[in-house]
Design a protein around this motif. Structure first.
Motif, short mmCIF file in Angstrom:
data_model
loop_
_atom_site.label_atom_id
_atom_site.label_comp_id
_atom_site.label_asym_id
_atom_site.label_seq_id
_atom_site.Cartn_x
_atom_site.Cartn_y
_atom_site.Cartn_z
N LEU B 295 27.61 45.82 45.55
CA LEU B 295 28.76 45.44 44.74
C LEU B 295 28.96 46.45 43.61
CD1 LEU B 295 27.98 41.66 44.52
CD2 LEU B 295 29.70 42.78 45.90
N SER B 296 30.15 46.84 43.41
CA SER B 296 30.44 47.78 42.34
C SER B 296 30.66 46.98 41.05
CB SER B 296 31.68 48.59 42.68
OG SER B 296 32.80 47.73 42.60
N ASP B 297 30.76 47.69 39.94
CA ASP B 297 31.01 47.02 38.66
C ASP B 297 32.32 46.26 38.71
OD1 ASP B 297 28.70 47.95 37.76
OD2 ASP B 297 29.51 49.49 36.42
N ASP B 298 33.30 46.86 39.34
CA ASP B 298 34.59 46.18 39.42
C ASP B 298 34.47 44.87 40.18
OD1 ASP B 298 35.72 48.19 38.07
OD2 ASP B 298 36.45 49.28 39.85
N ALA B 302 35.08 41.11 38.68
CA ALA B 302 36.02 40.16 39.27
C ALA B 302 35.34 38.83 39.58
CB ALA B 302 36.59 40.75 40.57
N MET B 303 34.04 38.88 39.85
CA MET B 303 33.34 37.67 40.25
C MET B 303 32.92 36.82 39.05
SD MET B 303 30.70 38.46 43.23
CE MET B 303 31.04 40.02 43.95
N PHE B 304 32.40 37.49 38.04
CA PHE B 304 31.86 36.74 36.90
C PHE B 304 32.96 36.33 35.95
CE2 PHE B 304 28.00 39.35 37.92
CZ PHE B 304 27.26 38.28 38.38
N GLY B 307 32.63 37.19 29.48
CA GLY B 307 31.49 37.02 28.60
C GLY B 307 30.20 37.63 29.09
N TYR B 308 30.19 38.18 30.26
CA TYR B 308 28.99 38.88 30.71
C TYR B 308 29.08 40.33 30.29
CZ TYR B 308 27.63 34.89 33.54
OH TYR B 308 27.23 33.65 33.96
#
Lengths: 87, 1205
Positions: B295-298, B302-304, B307-308
């Motif tokens: 998984l990339s940062d993007d 998108a998932m989290f 606030g992370y």
């Protein structure tokens, strides 16, 4: 199966090889000319027919035959002037 | 065709082909040119060994083991990736998932500091993308680990010749590295795949460029930093000892620099190097890689939820790596690149998708196959055609045409073929052949594709005509090898092209083009040239070539020219057969002197040519050979060995041409030599001697007594031994010759000599004896075999039959033929034979049992002739007991044997009685094996036909149900037998029950089953008279179900076809039903009804049913405008039927309505109907044409028709 399709799709093409067949652009003159030629060739070919016409015209059979043959060149006269309408 | 004595080189020798020879020469020229150029450059100082790269490398070198966050973008961009864009931007590298970019440094370029990336991306090693340079970064996935994939690489070494395949990174790429540097630099797939193509434009830029700048690749060009520690860039490093399964021995050399780079990205050029399977696997894995990418940062963003945040890894964190892994992680810098290290960036979706090259070019073109890539890859690039130069446009156009012809659908192909033909002159011969010829030489070309390309060449040759002249040589280079292809059709097509080429280019061009090859040093070239000349002769006529041939055959310059000239004559006679007859004399004259040539090869080929001429001329033309008889006969006394063999062959073919008297004389002359040569150890000589003996013995003039006295003793002494049976060709020839001799001297003479050998210890030899006896007895019968010989024969055959270890058809046939030709005389031996059969029926081996059963079916007729009915009854019972056989092949044979017995013994006398036999067969009908099904249904059908009364009706019904299953069979013979059996059963037990079964079966889904059922219904109707079936059938039409109704209509159609004129009794009965069907909305209803009407109308012709027919025609006619092909066909069929049944006048009256309709669509179909009846009944329409009034210009009246007497 496929063969039959093909034969059929070529039916028109096959038919067009015969003299006397027509298509959607056949003119009245062409059609009737062919009728005349078919008729004359039939009359010449049939012995009894020829005798009948000879008797009717009071000519010899050979003369009638000759006339019919001559007539087959342009039985209905010259073709009509081509009309310049492109449908 | 080959004449073994000749100098024809082995066809299968693919090592050196004509083309490859020509191309090697061309290549050598090219190479010299390049070397010259380099030398010049070196002089002017332009040639340098990429000095800039070296400096960069040194600067960066110390960084290789540091974990630096280096931005790859600010790295220098040395020209390392040859096929990459000028600046190998990050994006382009990222396109290869799972591959470490060779210029990578530790720490991801895109996400510096995210340690997550140290986790290895699962990388699939796929064929094309496999780089040695990548492996070290993925220790878990090194070439040694993946299981199944390794195989594929060994299988298709081509294209990956540069990749050290599964041997992993530790081993240097084999031959290339250790071998000469020059080849190393052109590692492109095209080279390794087909060396014949060097002279073509290289496909991948990378393949060619390096060879232009060899400096970049000399070992010196790579700085020490470029190597794995301990690696040595010497051939020693390439020794297999450096390779351990783990792939971690440091002594190996990591392929570096350009070499590694080249394989990095699967460019179209590399994809092309894959086999289709590889390609598929590659695509599949690509997709899996994309799905399993980290998984990339993007993605994470998108998932989290909000606030992370991304945490920095602890300062002291160092990822755990085993020492081995560390080694593996050795940077793989490219030459002059940073000796740094970098994880690949996370591949993004889009880039990955693009990576799999779209194989579908734009613009309504067919899909490319992987093999097509190198020819058609330009079409994949979308360009504005307007911006191209006219030449490029032309090339592109040709490419499109060729692709359409090669891969397109039939209509597409047809159109493209027509266009390329029409535009041939405009496109020009050069561009056309530049593309067609390489394509035609492609080794992966399929037969069909080759055929299409040959067709293209054929057509454009006609169009180009003399424009083709400059390209004749080029075309010949490609086409000539086709003339000696193993594949017959390839040879035929090669001939076709050359013959058209000759017609287009003319004789003068052909001769001047091929002349230099006539005395080429290479035999292969001369051979193909001779064949090509023969084709030219057949295309342009032998006379036109005669003066040239005469000159060539007399050439003083070299014996090779004479040899080729004479060989041309040989090839002409092989190619043209009896068409050489008019020129026979001149052809013989041309080559005659070759018999006395001082070169042995020339003498040999002359004799072979004479043999070919004589063979072609048989049985005429002996007078043309008068002049060569003397030298030939002198020759056979003079020469030995190969030369003699050729001379003997010529004589062998000449003797059948002679008069009986001469033939006798010459045979005696030559026979002395032949008998002497009987003992020759030379295989070739043996074959020729056998052939000549056969030819001599077949001539009229040779007396049987002479053969018996002079030939037979040495013949049998030298040839009839075990050794001759071992070689297949000797075996054949010996059998043929012996059979021919037997035709002269009689069967007994020969069989007497060989019969004892039936007990020889060599099985192969026994087989040869058996085959000879079989053929002799099949030809000559058993009349001159006396009782002693007969005894010996049967004894020997029984022995040979029992002793066989491999059961094959020779023994079986032999046994069958001998028993059948002895016929009644077999009676005393039959008990013994049957004993053998019975014993073998009980054998453990399935083959033996099968053969025994087969033998029964062959000798059943003879057993009947010998009136051994009791024996047959016994066999019948035994076979009956073996019906539990589990091997289907054997069971099939057992059923066949039973059938054989039932056929000759009759139903009443059969044991076991039919009433016991048939119920035993019913379950066997369920067997799915074709042989069992076929034999079983044949037997059941036979019983149903002849002995149905022995079986209760209930049993027959049971069989009916089983038969329905058989209608599904793939084999037509089984379905036909099943359908016929329905007829027999219906006849036996009455149609009602059978019909009910069949009508029920109309409801099944499967079409083939339904069709067979309708046929069966029609057959039942035919055998039991229609009136027994028709009511039930018509009643079934009321079932409101499409399939059933159509089935009923179809049954009617078949029924009326079968019953013919009996249809007159039923036409009024079915009219109502047909009316209804013709008014149905369902197209198939109407179509089937029209077929029915066609058969019906044909059947009732001449039976005064015009009223019904006219009524039906009124329902048929509205379908005139249907367009579905089947319906159109059905309609035309019905019209044709009506033309006959109803008369052409009535149909004409219908057609007249639309002939001059204002709408073209209407006129089109109506004229078609008109034409159909016109062609069918031209004269019958003369009285029926409508009356036409004259106008002022034309006379349309046919006045003659108004005459009344």
């Amino acid at each position: 199966m496929n063969d039959r399709y093909n034969i059929h799709s070529q039916l028109e093409h096959l038919q067009s090889k015969y003299i006397g067949t027509g298509h959607s652009d056949t003119t009245k003159w062409e059609w009737v000319t062919n009728q005349h030629r078919d008729s004359h060739s039939l009359f010449i070919a049939q012995h009894d027919m020829l005798s009948y016409f000879a008797l009717s015209e009071n000519e010899s059979r050979a003369r009638i035959k000759f006339n019919f043959l001559e007539r087959m060149i342009q039985p209905c006269g010259p073709p009509p002037e081509r009309m310049d309408t492109d449908d | 065709m080959y004449f073994p004595g000749g100098k024809t080189p082995d066809v299968s020798n693919k090592a050196r082909t004509y083309t490859s020879i020509m191309q090697e020469q061309e290549l050598r020229r090219d190479q010299r040119g390049v070397e010259d150029k380099m030398r010049e450059k070196a002089k002017t100082g332009e040639l340098k060994a990429n000095g800039s790269d070296v400096t960069v490398q040194q600067k960066k070198k110390r960084r290789w083991d540091q974990a630096v966050e280096a931005d790859a973008n600010n790295q220098p961009t040395p020209k390392r990736r040859i096929d990459a864009p000028a600046t190998p931007s990050q994006a382009s590298w990222a396109e290869t998932p799972g591959r470490i970019a060779p210029d990578a440094t530790p720490g991801s370029a895109q996400t510096p500091g995210t340690v997550r990336h140290w986790a290895e991306t699962p990388v699939h090693v796929s064929a094309g993308s496999m780089t040695p340079g990548r492996e070290p970064t993925t220790p878990g996935h090194s070439g040694a680990t993946p299981s199944g994939r390794r195989n594929r690489w060994d299988e298709t070494p081509r294209g990956t010749g540069e990749t050290p395949a599964h041997s992993g990174w530790a081993e240097t790429p084999k031959a290339n590295r250790a071998g000469e540097d020059k080849i190393e630099d052109t590692p492109s797939a095209s080279v390794s795949k087909r060396r014949s193509r060097w002279d073509e434009t290289p496909v991948t830029a990378g393949a060619m460029t390096p060879s232009m700048t060899p400096g970049a690749h000399t070992p010196g060009g790579g700085t020490p930093g470029g190597f794995t520690p301990g690696g040595a860039f010497t051939p020693g490093g390439a020794t297999p000892s450096g390779f351990t399964p783990g792939g971690i021995t440091p002594s190996g050399v990591t392929p570096i620099g350009n070499k590694a780079m080249q394989m990095a990205t699967p460019t179209p050029g590399q994809l092309m190097a894959m086999t289709p399977e590889q390609m598929q696997a590659f695509n599949w894995q690509k997709e899996i890689d994309i799905r399993n990418r980290p998984l990339s940062d993007d993605d994470l963003d998108a998932m989290f939820p909000e606030g992370y945040k991304v945490l920095q890894p602890p300062a002291g964190y160092v990822p755990i790596r085993t020492p081995a892994r560390k080694l593996m992680a050795t940077p793989t810098p490219m030459m002059g690149g940073t000796p740094g290290f970098k994880m690949q960036g996370t591949p993004d979706h889009q880039a990955n998708k693009d990576l799999v090259v779209d194989m579908q070019p734009k613009g309504n073109l067919p899909t490319l196959k992987p093999d097509d890539m190198q020819y058609f890859d330009k079409l994949l690039v979308d360009v504005d055609e307007e911006s191209l130069t006219p030449e490029e446009q032309k090339d592109r156009k040709i490419m499109k045409f060729l692709l359409k012809i090669k891969n397109g659908t039939p209509p597409m192909r047809k159109a493209a073929l027509r266009q390329i033909t029409d535009k041939a002159r405009e496109l020009g011969a050069g561009p056309l052949f530049n593309q067609i010829l390489p394509l035609l030489m492609s080794p992966t070309l399929e037969d069909q594709e080759r055929h299409l390309l040959v067709k293209v060449i054929d057509r454009i040759l006609y169009k180009l005509d003399d424009l083709v002249r400059p390209y004749v040589h080029k075309i010949l280079v490609v086409i000539e090898p086709l003339l000696i292809d193993e594949d017959y059709y390839a040879r035929v097509e090669g001939r076709e092209i050359i013959s058209n080429l000759a017609k287009a280019a003319g004789l003068a061009t052909m001769i001047s083009t091929m002349r230099p090859d006539i005395d080429n040093m290479d035999e292969y070239v001369r051979n193909t040239t001779a064949r090509a000349f023969a084709v030219v002769a057949s295309a342009l006529g032998i006379p036109s070539l005669l003066p040239f041939l005469k000159a060539v055959c007399r050439s003083k310059k070299s014996w090779q020219a004479r040899h080729t000239g004479i060989k041309i004559v040989q090839q002409i006679s092989i190619l043209m057969g009896c068409a050489v007859l008019p020129h026979l004399k001149s052809l013989v004259e041309i080559i005659r002197h070759g018999l006395q040539d001082e070169q042995q090869k020339v003498r040999t080929i002359t004799a072979l040519s004479l043999a070919a001429l004589a063979e072609a001329a048989t049985p005429y033309g002996i007078e043309s050979f008068d002049t060569v008889l003397k030298p030939l006969w002198k020759g056979i006394r003079q020469f030995r060995g190969k030369g003699l063999a050729a001379f003997l062959k010529a004589i062998g073919y000449l003797i059948p041409l002679m008069d009986a008297e001469y033939a006798n004389y010459y045979t005696r002359e030559v026979m002395l030599i032949l008998i002497r040569e009987f003992q020759s150890p030379d295989e070739e000589m043996k074959k020729i001697v056998l052939k000549v003996v056969k030819q001599c013995c077949a001539t009229d003039g040779v007396e049987p007594q002479y053969i018996k006295d002079e030939i037979l003793p040495p013949f049998f002494k030298h040839f009839w031994n075990q050794r001759m049976a071992l070689d297949r060709r000797n075996y054949r020839q010996l059998v043929d010759t012996t059979v021919e001799i037997a035709n002269k001297v009689g069967a007994a003479e020969i069989i007497n000599r060989v019969v004892d050998d039936l007990k020889d210890e060599s099985e192969q030899y026994r087989k040869m004896v058996m085959e000879t006896i079989e053929k002799v007895m099949a030809n000559l019968g058993a009349s001159d075999i006396d009782s002693r010989l007969e005894e010996q024969l049967i004894d020997g055959i029984l022995y040979a039959f029992q002793e066989q270890t491999t059961e094959d058809v020779v023994m079986l046939n032999g046994f069958g033929v001998v028993v059948n030709s002895l016929a009644k005389r077999c009676k005393p031996y039959l008990p013994q034979i049957c004993g053998t059969i019975l014993w073998r029926l009980n054998n453990k081996s399935a083959k033996v049992r099968q053969q025994a059963a087969d033998l029964i079916s062959r000798i059943a007729v003879v057993m009947k002739t010998c009136q051994e009915e009791k024996l047959m009854g016994h066999l019948g019972v035994v076979l009956y007991e073996y019906l539990g056989e589990e091997y289907p092949e054997v069971l099939g044979s057992i059923l066949g044997a039973l059938k054989g017995i039932v056929n000759v013994i009759g139903m009443t006398k059969m044991t076991p009685p039919i009433k016991d036999l048939l119920p035993r067969l019913t379950p066997i009908l369920k067997n799915r094996h074709e042989k069992v099904q076929e034999n079983c249904i044949d037997l059941v059908g036979r019983i149903a036909d002849r002995g149905s009364e022995f079986v209760p009706a209930r049993e027959w019904m049971r069989i009916c149900f089983e038969l329905l299953e058989l209608l599904k069979a793939h084999k037509k013979a089984i379905r036909r037998a099943a359908v016929n059996t329905f007829g027999y059963i219906a006849k036996a037990i009455g149609p009602h029950d059978v019909l009910a079964t069949l009508l029920n079966n109309l409801k099944v889904q499967e079409r083939q089953n339904r069709v067979c059922t309708t046929v069966a219904i029609a057959i039942v109707a035919e055998t039991c008279s229609p009136f027994t079936v028709l009511p039930g059938l018509m009643n079934e039409y009321r079932v409101p179900e499409l399939n059933v109704q159509n089935g009923v209509l179809k049954s009617l159609s078949f029924m009326f076809e079968y019953i013919g004129e009996m249809g007159k009794d039923y036409i009024y009965a079915v009219t109502g039903l047909l009316e209804d069907a013709l008014m149905d909305r369902d197209l198939v209803h109407r179509q089937t009804a029209m077929y029915t009407i066609q058969h019906l109308a044909l059947g009732v012709y001449g039976f005064d049913c015009e009223d019904a027919l006219n009524h039906l025609l009124n329902y048929v006619w509205p379908n005139v405008f249907e367009t579905s092909p089947h319906v159109v066909q059905a309609f035309m069929g019905a019209i044709e039927g009506m033309r006959l049944g109803l008369g052409s006048t009535r149909v004409l009256q219908y057609a007249l309505q639309g002939l001059f309709h204002p709408a073209r669509k209407v006129r089109d179909v109506y004229w078609k109907v008109y034409n159909t009846i016109y062609i069918g009944a031209e004269h019958a329409m003369v009285p029926a044409y409508p009356r036409m009034e004259n106008d002022d210009r034309n006379t349309y009246m046919r006045y003659e028709l108004d005459y009344v007497l």
